[in-house]
Design an enzyme around this catalytic site. Structure first.
Site, mmCIF file in Angstrom:
data_model
loop_
_atom_site.group_PDB
_atom_site.id
_atom_site.type_symbol
_atom_site.label_atom_id
_atom_site.label_comp_id
_atom_site.label_asym_id
_atom_site.label_seq_id
_atom_site.Cartn_x
_atom_site.Cartn_y
_atom_site.Cartn_z
ATOM 1 N N ARG A 36 -101.755 -4.893 39.446
ATOM 2 C CA ARG A 36 -102.782 -5.298 40.666
ATOM 3 C C ARG A 36 -102.010 -6.174 41.601
ATOM 4 N NH1 ARG A 36 -105.379 -3.969 36.082
ATOM 5 N NH2 ARG A 36 -107.516 -3.324 36.479
ATOM 6 N N SER A 154 -112.794 5.706 33.516
ATOM 7 C CA SER A 154 -111.892 4.887 33.475
ATOM 8 C C SER A 154 -112.034 3.569 34.549
ATOM 9 C CB SER A 154 -110.612 5.481 33.855
ATOM 10 O OG SER A 154 -109.337 4.474 34.023
ATOM 11 N N SER A 155 -112.229 2.420 34.166
ATOM 12 C CA SER A 155 -112.197 1.464 35.358
ATOM 13 C C SER A 155 -111.031 1.347 36.204
ATOM 14 C CB SER A 155 -112.306 0.067 34.650
ATOM 15 O OG SER A 155 -110.996 -0.300 33.700
ATOM 16 N N ASP A 300 -108.753 -1.752 24.625
ATOM 17 C CA ASP A 300 -107.459 -2.073 24.166
ATOM 18 C C ASP A 300 -107.314 -2.668 22.979
ATOM 19 O OD1 ASP A 300 -106.287 -0.334 25.923
ATOM 20 O OD2 ASP A 300 -105.584 -2.021 27.333
ATOM 21 N N LYS A 409 -93.436 -0.174 26.762
ATOM 22 C CA LYS A 409 -94.398 0.309 27.805
ATOM 23 C C LYS A 409 -95.036 -0.974 28.327
ATOM 24 C CE LYS A 409 -98.568 2.763 28.571
ATOM 25 N NZ LYS A 409 -98.294 3.408 29.878
#
Length: 431
Positions: A36, A154-155, A300, A409
């Site tokens: 972000r 999806s956020s 998650d 990842k």
């Protein structure tokens, strides 16, 4: 043995003979926050320093593509990167193709693309309607300032739109339709935007962001609470635990800080210090017999909590799993497949039992068992969280992890950090 997660393609076998775990881990920066902040820096057109940036593959890919001037952008497995770049490129001049891995090409993008096109963007599908790759041209008209977006998919779609919102000519009024999933991630986005001077309002299901400028300010990325969850799993499956995790903050903007509250149910205490926490489990802590958990806001954590329940024999009732089907893999199917190898059963409850609520429930039963003393081999399905969630079971019996390099990842140093706590790793000779 030198174990490099980014290079090796061999399976590893894990064991941990010492069930009294203690040590100190310095966690990497949060991937979610890093990506972000990188996008906001690009949108601000001003350089500022970002400390403790994640070393994950996803963040490296994000930074590389934001600095790219090519016409083909390949996001690989990085879902966050793909979605954020879709919005970013949609308001830029020029024409680019945005693509990804084979799995990425199976992950739907239509809700975000439709919303952007409704704004006035110029996005089309290269191959299959509704899926990557996509072709993104310059906007076809003056960008509008109001759209509606389904919030139950999806956020990241929501966050992608929010971050470009202040750069639009008239800002953006975003109406969220349906159940809002992963809401803490949306609030994280708005909180980070506020740090960089962007004001917003959120009333009911409408978020309004006027046209305004991002203000360049140096930023320090807090450590990753999603990564911390695996150490809570280690504590839960140990006899005793005393673990210090550096870089975590008490008032975190990350939704996965919820693992602290979940862990309390297992008798695990969390003590907060100066930019660190300590996880403590005392000897003789009783096992939790039953757990009910809704993962709508914290998807998650699903695999982590599921494996904790498996290791301790906790009967669990899970809900809020619907977004897991479009992650790095179908995480529901992946969990069902790999848990079954351990004599754990995760099944969807028939709809007749949830007619009144309309909620999809899953029941998990059993206690992790090694069948005929054979080392169970866990398939990771190109999903970093499958590898990291199942690894703590090595405290109970040896376990083999296929394609362990997938952890890069989000957490490249995961295996190195586990070795520092006494986990023993060997390359699997059965390949």
């Amino acid at each position: 043995m030198t174990f490099v997660t980014r290079i090796t393609m061999q399976n590893i076998t894990l064991s941990c003979p010492n069930r009294n775990i203690s040590g100190e881990i310095t966690l990497d920066g949060s991937k979610s926050i890093s990506n972000r902040v990188l996008l906001i820096r690009a949108l601000s057109n001003q350089y500022f320093k970002i400390d403790n940036l994640s070393h994950s593959d996803d963040t490296i890919t994000m930074e590389r593509l934001l600095n790219s001037h090519e016409t083909l952008y390949d996001a690989g497995h990085a879902g966050t990167t793909f979605r954020f770049l879709t919005a970013y490129l949609a308001v830029k001049e020029g024409t680019q193709i945005l693509t990804g891995s084979e799995r990425m090409k199976q992950r739907p993008i239509s809700h975000l693309v439709t919303a952007l096109n409704d704004l006035g963007a110029n996005i089309s599908y290269v191959d299959n309607e509704g899926y990557p790759p996509i072709k993104i041209g310059p906007p076809v008209a003056e960008l509008k300032d109001e759209i509606t977006l389904s919030a139950d998919v999806s956020s990241q779609f929501v966050s992608a739109l929010l971050m470009i919102a202040p750069t639009l000519p008239n800002g953006l009024t975003l109406h969220l339709d349906g159940e809002i999933v992963s809401e803490p991630y949306i609030r994280m986005t708005l909180s980070i935007m506020e740090y960089f001077g962007v004001m917003s309002s959120w009333e009911n299901k409408t978020i309004k962001i006027p046209n305004q400028n991002y203000q360049a300010k140096d930023f320090t990325v807090e450590a990753d609470w999603s990564a911390a969850s695996y150490y809570y799993a280690i504590a839960a499956l140990s006899d005793t635990a005393d673990l210090t995790l550096k870089g975590l903050q008490k008032g975190s903007i990350q939704g996965d800080v919820e693992i602290v509250e979940i862990a309390k149910k297992y008798g695990i205490e969390t003590h907060c210090g100066d930019n660190m926490i300590t996880i403590v489990k005392a000897s003789g802590t009783p096992k939790l017999s039953n757990l009910e958990q809704n993962f709508t806001d914290i998807p998650d954590l699903t695999q982590t909590v599921s494996v904790i329940c498996a290791g301790l024999g906790t009967i669990a009732l899970f809900s809020g799993l619907h977004t897991l089907r479009i992650k790095e893999t179908d995480r529901i199917a992946a969990l069902q497949s790999e848990l079954l190898k351990l004599q754990i059963y995760l099944n969807k409850i028939p709809e007749k039992f949830s007619k009144k609520t309309g909620i999809e429930y899953f029941l998990q039963e059993g206690i992790a068992t090694c069948v005929a003393d054979e080392i169970p081999v866990i398939e990771t399905f190109d999903d970093h969280r499958m590898a990291m969630a199942f690894a703590p079971l090595a405290l109970i019996f040896p376990i083999s992890i296929k394609h362990p390099e997938v952890v890069s990842k989000s957490y490249p140093d995961f295996w190195k950090d586990l070795r520092s706590l006494g986990f023993i790793m060997s390359l699997d000779s059965s390949q």
